[in-house]
Design an enzyme around this catalytic site. Sequence first.
Site, PDB file in Angstrom:
ATOM      1  CD  GLU A 293      30.206 -22.345 -35.450  1.00  0.00           C
ATOM      2  OE1 GLU A 293      29.923 -22.925 -34.379  1.00  0.00           O
ATOM      3  OE2 GLU A 293      31.338 -21.866 -35.686  1.00  0.00           O
ATOM      4  CE  LYS A 360      31.963 -27.692 -32.788  1.00  0.00           C
ATOM      5  NZ  LYS A 360      32.243 -26.303 -32.370  1.00  0.00           N
ATOM      6  CB  CYS A 413      33.953 -24.264 -34.936  1.00  0.00           C
ATOM      7  SG  CYS A 413      34.906 -23.022 -34.025  1.00  0.00           S
TER       8      CYS A 413
END
Length: 542
Positions: A293, A360, A413
């Site tokens: 990430e 995301k 995440c």
Amino acid sequence: MTALAEFAMLSQGWRRALLMILAGAIAALAMPPLFFLPALFVGVSVLVWALDGAEREKGVFRRLIGPAFWIGFNFGLGYFAVSIHWVGAAFFVDGGWLLAAMPVAVLGLAAILSLFWAFGVSLAHFLWSDSWLRIFALAGFLALAEFARGHLFTGFPFNLFGYALTANPEMMQAASLVGIYGLSFAAIVVAATPALVWPAAERALVSRLLPLFVAVGLITLQLAWGHYRLGDITVEENPDMRVRMVQPVVAQDIKWQTFAREEIVNRLIDLSTMHTNPEDEGLDDVTHLIWPEAALPFFLSDEPQYIAQIARALPDHITLLTGAPREAYGSDGSIVPGQRPFNSILAFNSDGEVISSYDKTHLVPFGEYLPFQDFFERFGLSQFVHGSEGWAPGDARRLMNLPGTPAFLPLICYEILYSGRLGAPVADAQFILVLTNDAWFDYSIGPAQHFHHARLRAVEEGLSMIRVANSGISAIVDPLGRVTVQLREREIGAVKGSPSLPIGGTLFTQYRHMPFFALIVLGLVLGLLGVALQKRRQAKHL
């Protein structure tokens, strides 16, 4: 134990509050990575004994926010203060005045999460009785509170009770049946059984110990079934896909600094192309190169020379998957003014062209966006993860379908933490890809917890998972939760492996949370039955 039981039942005021905080803190030791399961038995049993001695207020509202409420709140306060204390590590990244705010922030978060348990325990006390069935009422309402904690207000499903029953691959297999929320119900029931043994009553020793024997038997059965499942299911690697995962270990306090960009790109390329041993073929036998990430901590339009450098390092057959910020572009190809950027996964071909992306969708409050932004910015507060004005959420979960690549579900995440909420596309995915950056919590237990929670999603979904982190833990996990290749925390390097093929639908993928809700109903029915039995006994004595 009899003395502890009597003390818990008779304590009031500040003594009861301190006891419950201590009991919750002890129970937290059963969570990953410690997995000290006896601590959960002690902590939950003290909770049951305290409820046995809790006063019953008159009136529904006064009883709802009465002694049982504060018993649950204080138990949760101790539990969360210990189990998620690692959140405070993020305050050390920027230091300064944030260090003074750290204790307030950690305890404040623990207090907010404790409210879910406070209401769960308080509702359970409405169905409290002197019957052994009362522990099912507690399990039903407290597990329902855990479900609410994982869903309401964006959700925060770290360290659900059920994780205490997932210490090894054998125990993890139960998640394929009822998911982590179903395991949370089971964990509460099992951990509460010592409360049925003490204090000693005028009963035979065998009958007193029977609930504890049943609890041990259930855990033994869980282990046995898990062992059988691990041996019964054949897991095969995908022969057409071989990945090289890079873990660069870039310190969070320099990651977004302009001066560090060249060093970061050079480190990523060096780790990607180096030969780790004489037999290592570098990128020659690799189909996909994967970086973590925000591995590229800049907008592509700002640093085109680095993208050209990366393209020169990629062989023709390689696809690069990496985390990077992405600007919002309009239909005419220009950057949309005033639009917040995205925290994204970008797919590059060997020419350095972006051929696909995922933005995301589930952002971290105060981490990636600032709720009530105008208000908090008056006091100089901003989100932790850097972005011009915070990040914008992506539109929806979707599969990535790249040339020569099995369809996979990309996540970033903590999106992997949400049991049963990975998105509808997961049903058609061949594996799950997770890019993360846990460097915010280096030198704490946070990264190990995060990784373990992610492994449970692989078991629930029956899918392999590729997880690539900035500072660890990077690994490939098979559909049974077993780690096939791994880079440890803060280990700079690269490792190769292949995701496994799906093993087919699990009971959890077929019915999702329906078995969990069936357990909740069962718990409440048994709790009601306990109340009815107590009233019947009382009527006989009149």
